[in-house]
Design an enzyme around this catalytic site. Structure first.
Site, PDB file in Angstrom:
ATOM      1  N   TYR A  64       0.858  -1.188   0.000  1.00 30.31           N
ATOM      2  CA  TYR A  64       0.000   0.000   0.000  1.00 30.31           C
ATOM      3  C   TYR A  64       0.895   1.239   0.000  1.00 30.31           C
ATOM      4  CZ  TYR A  64      -4.474   2.338   0.493  1.00 30.31           C
ATOM      5  OH  TYR A  64      -5.580   3.106   0.252  1.00 30.31           O
ATOM      6  N   LYS A  84     -19.537 -20.857 -10.265  1.00 28.01           N
ATOM      7  CA  LYS A  84     -18.743 -20.670 -11.477  1.00 28.01           C
ATOM      8  C   LYS A  84     -17.331 -20.223 -11.124  1.00 28.01           C
ATOM      9  CE  LYS A  84     -19.846 -21.051 -15.221  1.00 28.01           C
ATOM     10  NZ  LYS A  84     -20.707 -20.588 -16.286  1.00 28.01           N
ATOM     11  N   GLU A 121     -23.863 -14.677 -17.324  1.00 32.38           N
ATOM     12  CA  GLU A 121     -24.440 -15.939 -16.862  1.00 32.38           C
ATOM     13  C   GLU A 121     -25.909 -15.752 -16.491  1.00 32.38           C
ATOM     14  OE1 GLU A 121     -23.663 -20.015 -16.092  1.00 32.38           O
ATOM     15  OE2 GLU A 121     -22.263 -18.490 -16.768  1.00 32.38           O
ATOM     16  N   ASP A 179     -24.111 -19.507 -21.160  1.00 32.13           N
ATOM     17  CA  ASP A 179     -25.332 -20.266 -21.417  1.00 32.13           C
ATOM     18  C   ASP A 179     -25.545 -20.481 -22.913  1.00 32.13           C
ATOM     19  OD1 ASP A 179     -26.155 -20.387 -18.656  1.00 32.13           O
ATOM     20  OD2 ASP A 179     -26.608 -18.268 -18.833  1.00 32.13           O
ATOM     21  N   ALA A 201     -35.265 -23.032 -29.043  1.00 25.39           N
ATOM     22  CA  ALA A 201     -34.679 -21.993 -29.895  1.00 25.39           C
ATOM     23  C   ALA A 201     -34.278 -20.783 -29.072  1.00 25.39           C
ATOM     24  CB  ALA A 201     -35.681 -21.588 -30.989  1.00 25.39           C
ATOM     25  N   GLY A 202     -33.854 -21.054 -27.839  1.00 30.32           N
ATOM     26  CA  GLY A 202     -33.390 -19.982 -26.975  1.00 30.32           C
ATOM     27  C   GLY A 202     -31.908 -19.732 -27.148  1.00 30.32           C
ATOM     28  N   ALA A 203     -31.279 -19.220 -26.085  1.00 28.73           N
ATOM     29  CA  ALA A 203     -29.884 -18.812 -26.162  1.00 28.73           C
ATOM     30  C   ALA A 203     -28.976 -19.964 -26.583  1.00 28.73           C
ATOM     31  CB  ALA A 203     -29.441 -18.248 -24.810  1.00 28.73           C
ATOM     32  N   ALA A 204     -29.076 -21.100 -25.891  1.00 23.25           N
ATOM     33  CA  ALA A 204     -28.187 -22.220 -26.188  1.00 23.25           C
ATOM     34  C   ALA A 204     -28.500 -22.827 -27.550  1.00 23.25           C
ATOM     35  CB  ALA A 204     -28.308 -23.282 -25.100  1.00 23.25           C
ATOM     36  N   ASN A 211     -31.937 -30.144 -18.230  1.00 23.80           N
ATOM     37  CA  ASN A 211     -31.498 -30.509 -16.882  1.00 23.80           C
ATOM     38  C   ASN A 211     -32.542 -30.101 -15.851  1.00 23.80           C
ATOM     39  OD1 ASN A 211     -29.068 -31.938 -16.457  1.00 23.80           O
ATOM     40  ND2 ASN A 211     -27.887 -30.201 -17.230  1.00 23.80           N
ATOM     41  N   ASN A 229     -20.646 -27.801 -19.267  1.00 24.78           N
ATOM     42  CA  ASN A 229     -20.006 -26.568 -19.705  1.00 24.78           C
ATOM     43  C   ASN A 229     -18.618 -26.351 -19.116  1.00 24.78           C
ATOM     44  OD1 ASN A 229     -22.390 -26.130 -21.050  1.00 24.78           O
ATOM     45  ND2 ASN A 229     -22.575 -23.995 -20.451  1.00 24.78           N
TER      46      ASN A 229
END
Length: 401
Positions: A37, A92, A134, A160, A193-196, A282, A314
């Site tokens: 410091y 994560k 996320e 995701d 048909a979402g994000a993944a 899942n 993942n």
């Protein structure tokens, strides 16, 4: 004690939470304190003021990732709110550190408005070498990631979307090799048909898949639909089929990113020889391996669960993508880098599995084949095969090396 009780006990004791900050430098004497410091800390401050790149020399920026969420799409629990997402973000952090030796601050932002969220992330971005988004709901997640990637000069990655895609692409390449099918000849149907789903579709298209069909809650995304959002437009197909049952006819591959028990086993009978099924909902998949094999013994299966073969996890992707990106000091995680990660995973699966991995999973053998198309997360070679592939791809793309 039930698993639920054990999970709560794990998170609470002996100290609440899963991550902590540990000092990298000695601070045991008055002189140490003068270096850590005031007055010594002024020297790196001046150096960074003169040249921002010096932050990579004198701070932890180059090995620090922010795991950020607003809690609008947490696991399968939906919109839990920002604070309730914190256990996942801490988790994560553990995975980043355990598998790729990357430090993490988890940041939960209590904002559902995408533009306000973007401004907040952009304002704190100088602290970090990368941003891992996320559990942000679609379609806002697409807009948030795209905007931040344009504004920031550090990697921004929505796990995701892309984490799943990297592993699916690796598993698909290996499964096709096993059944002797060419990637440009196959028909792939997505449920979800979402994000993944969209990210997986984009990545396998870059691999050479031409015949891709997406199914959402209202049916097949075909060109007669007038309710598709801007992110789905690129995958509106020419088919007249409107239902999953119709579009699955003569498909080679089914990829589920939807919900439990949504793929009746009878639909498998409509698929071509040696069908490939990635049932990734899942905790309960669209169809279980037991159900699938009750009607077809030539199916190659993957799920998101650890108690079945071929888990699409993942953790095989995001730690090593960021490791490679940070080591190359890449300004973003590109499509080429994700393809390199997939290729690294696919290649590793064909190598002889070390005894340490067999011991970790309490099995006698793991060998490339229908029940082993994806590496295991505790394989110590993932950093070598995946992170290094990503690093080299980044150096070539961004720095011509």
């Amino acid at each position: 004690m039930s698993l639920n009780d054990e999970a709560l006990n794990y998170h609470e004791h002996p100290r609440p939470g899963k991550i902590e900050i540990v000092s990298r430098k000695q601070c045991d004497t008055a002189y140490d304190l003068s270096l850590a410091y005031s007055p010594g800390v002024a020297e790196p401050v001046r150096a960074i003021q003169d040249d921002k790149d010096n932050a990579y020399r004198y701070t932890n920026k180059g090995n620090l990732v922010a795991v950020i969420s607003n809690g609008t799409a947490v696991l399968g629990l939906g919109d839990t709110g920002a604070l309730a997402s914190k256990p996942v973000m801490e988790g994560k952090g553990i995975l980043f550190k355990k598998f790729a030796d990357i430090d993490v601050y988890d940041i939960e932002i209590d904002l559902s408005d995408p533009d306000q969220f973007i401004e907040t992330v952009a304002a704190i971005a100088p602290t970090f070498g990368g941003i891992n988004l996320e559990d942000i709901k679609a379609p806002e997640c697409f807009y948030i990631e795209d905007t931040l990637k344009k504004r920031l000069n550090i990697p921004v990655f929505h796990d995701d979307q892309h984490g799943t895609a990297v592993i699916v692409a690796a598993g698909l390449q290996n499964a096709l090799e096993i059944v002797n099918k060419k990637i440009d000849d196959i028909k792939v149907v997505f449920l979800g048909a979402g994000a993944a789903g969209l990210s997986c579709a984009r990545l396998i298209r870059h691999l050479g898949v031409n015949d891709i069909h997406l199914v959402d809650r209202k049916g097949v995304l075909n060109k007669s639909r007038d309710d598709a959002n801007i992110y789905n437009q690129e995958f509106l197909s020419d088919t007249k089929a409107t239902t999953l049952e119709e579009i699955i006819e003569d498909a080679d591959v089914f990829i589920g990113l939807s919900g439990a028990n949504l793929f009746p086993k009878e639909y498998l009978l409509k698929m071509k020889r040696d069908p490939i099924v990635f049932a990734l909902a899942n905790p309960d998949p669209e169809i279980t391996p037991v159900e699938a094999r009750s009607v077809r013994n030539d199916v190659i299966m993957a799920t998101g669960r650890s108690d079945y073969a071929n888990q699409v996890n993942n953790v095989l992707g995001f730690p090593f993508l960021f490791r490679g990106a940070l080591d190359a000091r890449a300004p973003q995680i590109s499509m080429n880098m994700m393809l390199a990660a997939s290729e690294g995973l696919a290649k590793l699966t064909k190598e002889e599995v070390p005894q340490s991995v067999l011991d970790a999973y309490q099995v006698k053998e793991l060998k490339f084949g229908p029940d082993y198309i994806i590496p295991k997360p505790f394989d110590p070679r993932l950093k070598e095969y995946v992170a290094e592939s990503v690093r080299l791809a980044a150096l070539k793309e961004f720095y011509g090396k």
